[in-house]
Design a protein around this motif. Structure first.
Motif, PDB file in Angstrom:
ATOM      1  N   THR A 193     -63.227 -26.583  65.057  1.00  0.00           N
ATOM      2  CA  THR A 193     -62.650 -25.993  66.485  1.00  0.00           C
ATOM      3  C   THR A 193     -62.877 -23.765  66.438  1.00  0.00           C
ATOM      4  N   ASP A 229     -57.151 -38.221  69.216  1.00  0.00           N
ATOM      5  CA  ASP A 229     -55.924 -37.879  68.956  1.00  0.00           C
ATOM      6  C   ASP A 229     -54.560 -38.333  70.247  1.00  0.00           C
ATOM      7  N   THR A 286     -57.326 -26.390  62.484  1.00  0.00           N
ATOM      8  CA  THR A 286     -56.708 -28.028  61.559  1.00  0.00           C
ATOM      9  C   THR A 286     -56.809 -27.356  59.514  1.00  0.00           C
ATOM     10  N   SER A 332     -65.043 -31.404  66.785  1.00  0.00           N
ATOM     11  CA  SER A 332     -63.191 -30.545  67.229  1.00  0.00           C
ATOM     12  C   SER A 332     -63.384 -30.592  68.107  1.00  0.00           C
ATOM     13  N   GLY A 333     -62.002 -29.951  68.679  1.00  0.00           N
ATOM     14  CA  GLY A 333     -62.186 -28.921  69.772  1.00  0.00           C
ATOM     15  C   GLY A 333     -61.365 -29.820  71.093  1.00  0.00           C
ATOM     16  N   ALA A 334     -60.652 -31.350  70.851  1.00  0.00           N
ATOM     17  CA  ALA A 334     -60.194 -31.450  72.668  1.00  0.00           C
ATOM     18  C   ALA A 334     -58.747 -30.658  72.724  1.00  0.00           C
ATOM     19  N   VAL A 335     -57.764 -30.548  71.358  1.00  0.00           N
ATOM     20  CA  VAL A 335     -56.471 -29.629  71.671  1.00  0.00           C
ATOM     21  C   VAL A 335     -57.216 -28.150  72.208  1.00  0.00           C
ATOM     22  N   LYS A 360     -70.173 -31.651  61.191  1.00  0.00           N
ATOM     23  CA  LYS A 360     -68.938 -31.198  61.740  1.00  0.00           C
ATOM     24  C   LYS A 360     -68.747 -30.030  61.741  1.00  0.00           C
ATOM     25  N   ASP A 372     -56.960 -34.438  60.293  1.00  0.00           N
ATOM     26  CA  ASP A 372     -58.510 -33.336  60.067  1.00  0.00           C
ATOM     27  C   ASP A 372     -59.354 -33.506  60.037  1.00  0.00           C
ATOM     28  N   ASN A 373     -60.308 -32.929  60.949  1.00  0.00           N
ATOM     29  CA  ASN A 373     -61.698 -33.695  61.376  1.00  0.00           C
ATOM     30  C   ASN A 373     -62.496 -33.339  59.347  1.00  0.00           C
ATOM     31  N   ASN A 381     -64.948 -37.748  67.234  1.00  0.00           N
ATOM     32  CA  ASN A 381     -63.884 -36.979  67.302  1.00  0.00           C
ATOM     33  C   ASN A 381     -62.257 -38.306  66.860  1.00  0.00           C
TER      34      ASN A 381
HETATM   35  N1  LIG Z   1     -59.519 -34.087  66.576  1.00  0.00           N
HETATM   36  C1  LIG Z   1     -58.618 -32.343  66.677  1.00  0.00           C
HETATM   37  C2  LIG Z   1     -59.114 -31.344  65.590  1.00  0.00           C
HETATM   38  C3  LIG Z   1     -58.232 -31.044  64.475  1.00  0.00           C
HETATM   39  C4  LIG Z   1     -59.275 -31.027  63.183  1.00  0.00           C
HETATM   40  O1  LIG Z   1     -59.495 -30.758  62.190  1.00  0.00           O
HETATM   41  O2  LIG Z   1     -59.711 -29.110  63.938  1.00  0.00           O
HETATM   42  P1  LIG Z   1     -60.504 -28.474  63.281  1.00  0.00           P
HETATM   43  O3  LIG Z   1     -59.707 -27.618  61.853  1.00  0.00           O
HETATM   44  O4  LIG Z   1     -60.950 -27.124  64.509  1.00  0.00           O
HETATM   45  O5  LIG Z   1     -61.648 -28.760  62.914  1.00  0.00           O
HETATM   46  C5  LIG Z   1     -59.573 -31.811  68.153  1.00  0.00           C
HETATM   47  O6  LIG Z   1     -60.368 -32.487  68.350  1.00  0.00           O
HETATM   48  O7  LIG Z   1     -58.453 -31.037  68.560  1.00  0.00           O
END
Ligand SMILES: N[C@@H](CCC(=O)OP(=O)(O)O)C(=O)O
Ligand SMILES: Nc1ncnc2c1ncn2[C@@H]1O[C@H](COP(=O)(O)OP(=O)(O)O)[C@@H](O)[C@H]1O
Length: 369
Positions: A11, A136, A212, A49-52, A8, A147-148, A133
């Protein structure tokens, strides 16, 4: 020997902290590392992660969106861009990838849970690296992983992985957030869940600007994974090549040793796949019976309950302070339980006016957390 590895990446590792731009060298090295692991015969899943974050970068937004609708819209922009970058990089090294977007509901329904596993197994058999992912853009608040870290532990548990790597922007877990507590002590090895509790790690920070959950969600992810028998490592995302070194025995990052007797797949689904819809508060006798005696839960040991739920729903079992001890599937709905809690099982037929089962939660449907 072929291992199943879930990696995993957060971001905070995929983007440059100063500018929010993509950390291309990290992503490229990660792609090469995962491809090498594949070529050594391992089965690899990437939870990215990283979509947002990437969506914000694309749209020129300088901070994480606060409203749900904006976050969902931004994630739709970012996810496409993210997977395109992965596909470009993995295509150069001739490694097929797949995009798998999951919502919490996919793991709640037993048939969808099993189906998700079948899809992962097929992809892995085909030599593909699934890139997972949370979906979202469509996930609704009540049915979110959130959270991922948790998502990656649930995926690792679903596919019965051997390793879970949580790549982040710190080199390991510390006794407290090293950003705010400079003399926080590094932790290299956590041998059991109890040790994890005893360490009383402070995770106060919310993590980096784009992340996150900070370290708290990584610790809960490690709990889920080690209960499933998966060796879990928190390590720095900037050096993906460390994954291979760690698998060869180097003690880099923080290692969580898996539980010797993993919880069965069905019980893991009860504990972490399902979303609990109520709480039962137990007296000390009932707590001892379920934790030390491996017994079923009887109505007599329930002091109070919270929530409205149906028969066969998942509920949390807590001590009088609300600290969760176990989860299980109830044999009575909340209205019935209101009437029979604290009462002896032999009184149940008279109270309810029909013969019910003796146990409120049978031990086969009860999992210690
Ligand atoms: N699903 C969301 C990520 C949520 C998340 O857990 O973010 P992170 O703490 O950077 O692993 C996205 O792709 O932005
Ligand atoms: N006890 C702790 N040990 C290490 N890091 C911690 C701790 N508590 C909080 N943190 C913070 O957690 C951050 C990583 O979490 P997060 O930003 O969510 O990363 P990611 O995007 O990789 O999921 C670190 O940058 C660190 O500041």
């Amino acid at each position: 020997m072929s291992k199943t590895i879930v990696v995993k990446i957060g971001t905070s590792s995929l983007t440059q902290p100063e500018t929010g731009q993509l950390a291309l060298s990290t992503i490229a090295t990660l792609a090469e590392t995962l491809c090498d692991l594949r070529q050594q015969g391992h089965r690899v899943i990437l939870v990215s992660s990283g979509a947002v974050g990437v969506g914000c970068g694309r749209l020129g937004l300088m901070e994480r969106p606060k409203t749900i609708a904006l976050k969902q819209a931004v994630a739709a922009v970012g996810q496409g861009r993210l997977i395109r970058i992965y596909d470009d990089l993995f295509s150069i090294i001739q490694q097929p990838i797949a995009q798998v977007l999951l919502t919490r509901a996919d793991l709640v329904h037993r048939s969808r849970y099993l189906n998700a596993n079948n899809t992962f197994q097929e992809l892995l058999n085909l030599g593909v690296i699934p890139i997972v992912n949370e979906n979202d853009t469509v996930a609704v608040e009540e049915l979110k992983f959130g959270d991922n870290d948790t998502l990656s532990a649930l995926v690792a548990s679903l596919v019965e992985a051997d390793w879970l790597f949580l790549l982040t922007d710190v080199d390991r877990l510390y006794s407290a957030d090293p950003r705010s507590v400079p003399d926080a002590k590094p932790i290299s090895l956590v041998s059991s869940m109890q040790e994890l509790t005893d360490l009383q790690i402070q995770t106060s920070g919310q993590g980096s600007q784009w992340g996150t959950g900070g370290m708290m969600t990584k610790i809960s992810a490690a709990r889920i994974a080690i209960a499933a028998g998966i060796r879990t490592v928190i390590t720095q995302g900037r050096f993906p090549r460390n994954i291979a070194k760690i698998m060869q025995g180097e003690l880099i990052g923080t290692h969580f040793i898996p539980q010797p007797e993993p919880t069965s797949a069905r019980k893991r689904w009860i504990a972490y796949g399902l979303i609990p819809s109520g709480k039962l508060y137990l007296d000390s006798g009932a707590i001892a019976a379920i934790t030390k005696g491996g017994k079923s839960l009887l109505a007599a040991g329930i002091k109070a309950l919270e929530g409205e739920f149906d028969n066969q729903a998942a509920v949390q079992l807590c001590d009088s302070h609300g600290y969760e001890i176990a989860r299980g599937l109830v044999n009575y709905n909340s209205q019935e339980l209101e009437q029979i809690c604290g009462r002896h099982s032999r009184d149940i037929p008279e109270i309810l006016g029909y013969a019910g089962v003796d146990t409120v939660i049978h031990r086969d449907n009860l999992v210690l957390i």
